[in-house]
Design a protein around this motif. Sequence first.
Motif, PDB file in Angstrom:
ATOM      1  N   GLY A 190      -0.063  -4.168  -1.164  1.00 26.82           N
ATOM      2  CA  GLY A 190       0.112  -5.568  -0.805  1.00 26.82           C
ATOM      3  C   GLY A 190       1.365  -5.657   0.033  1.00 26.82           C
ATOM      4  N   ARG A 191       2.257  -6.540  -0.321  1.00 25.57           N
ATOM      5  CA  ARG A 191       3.521  -6.657   0.406  1.00 25.57           C
ATOM      6  C   ARG A 191       4.381  -5.406   0.299  1.00 25.57           C
ATOM      7  N   GLN A 192       4.172  -4.650  -0.761  1.00 21.73           N
ATOM      8  CA  GLN A 192       4.977  -3.460  -1.003  1.00 21.73           C
ATOM      9  C   GLN A 192       4.721  -2.373   0.053  1.00 21.73           C
ATOM     10  N   LYS A 193       3.522  -2.340   0.623  1.00 21.59           N
ATOM     11  CA  LYS A 193       3.135  -1.442   1.719  1.00 21.59           C
ATOM     12  C   LYS A 193       3.351   0.037   1.436  1.00 21.59           C
ATOM     13  N   GLY A 194       3.161   0.471   0.219  1.00 21.86           N
ATOM     14  CA  GLY A 194       3.297   1.891  -0.095  1.00 21.86           C
ATOM     15  C   GLY A 194       4.752   2.318  -0.166  1.00 21.86           C
ATOM     16  N   HIS A 195       4.958   3.633  -0.133  1.00 25.11           N
ATOM     17  CA  HIS A 195       6.319   4.159  -0.149  1.00 25.11           C
ATOM     18  C   HIS A 195       6.340   5.557   0.454  1.00 25.11           C
ATOM     19  N   ARG A 196       7.536   6.122   0.591  1.00 22.64           N
ATOM     20  CA  ARG A 196       7.702   7.442   1.171  1.00 22.64           C
ATOM     21  C   ARG A 196       8.198   8.403   0.088  1.00 22.64           C
ATOM     22  N   LEU A 197       7.672   9.629   0.124  1.00 24.34           N
ATOM     23  CA  LEU A 197       8.084  10.679  -0.800  1.00 24.34           C
ATOM     24  C   LEU A 197       8.631  11.855  -0.013  1.00 24.34           C
ATOM     25  N   VAL A 198       9.569  12.579  -0.611  1.00 24.35           N
ATOM     26  CA  VAL A 198      10.079  13.803  -0.009  1.00 24.35           C
ATOM     27  C   VAL A 198       9.692  14.958  -0.926  1.00 24.35           C
ATOM     28  N   TYR A 199       8.950  15.922  -0.373  1.00 27.27           N
ATOM     29  CA  TYR A 199       8.521  17.086  -1.133  1.00 27.27           C
ATOM     30  C   TYR A 199       8.909  18.331  -0.348  1.00 27.27           C
ATOM     31  N   ARG A 200       9.772  19.152  -0.920  1.00 28.21           N
ATOM     32  CA  ARG A 200      10.275  20.373  -0.285  1.00 28.21           C
ATOM     33  C   ARG A 200      10.839  20.110   1.103  1.00 28.21           C
ATOM     34  N   GLY A 201      11.576  19.027   1.213  1.00 29.37           N
ATOM     35  CA  GLY A 201      12.250  18.702   2.455  1.00 29.37           C
ATOM     36  C   GLY A 201      11.403  18.004   3.500  1.00 29.37           C
ATOM     37  N   VAL A 202      10.125  17.793   3.206  1.00 33.13           N
ATOM     38  CA  VAL A 202       9.233  17.121   4.150  1.00 33.13           C
ATOM     39  C   VAL A 202       8.930  15.726   3.625  1.00 33.13           C
ATOM     40  N   GLU A 203       9.057  14.727   4.485  1.00 27.89           N
ATOM     41  CA  GLU A 203       8.824  13.344   4.084  1.00 27.89           C
ATOM     42  C   GLU A 203       7.357  12.978   4.307  1.00 27.89           C
ATOM     43  N   TYR A 204       6.744  12.383   3.279  1.00 26.84           N
ATOM     44  CA  TYR A 204       5.345  11.966   3.325  1.00 26.84           C
ATOM     45  C   TYR A 204       5.248  10.465   3.115  1.00 26.84           C
TER      46      TYR A 204
END
Length: 108
Positions: free
Chosen positions: A36-50
Amino acid sequence: MKLIQCIVRPDKLDEVVDSLESVIDGITIHEVRGFGRQKGHRLVYRGVEYSVPLLTKVLIEILTDDSWVDDIIKVVTKSARTGEIGDGRIFILPVEQSYNVRTGFMDI
């Protein structure tokens, strides 16, 4: 009769269900994903941002008599609220008919 659909944070599920036990007879719970308004989020896994566009939420469904709707909304809102974006939504839907699978008879 009304069908109340509550979309809440997974970490609030136990608190919401515990609060509802005194008000309801039955409940159905689904794990869902969306945004919704939150629009997902970003994760960092082994130095790579997803980018994670769909967030995991919990959908609680409650079939109830019209007279209990306001009480259920108050209980869910109080127990699920964190005050931040992504707390969830509550939808109220009319139910015209309901049948018991075991007996085949209409409940409403």
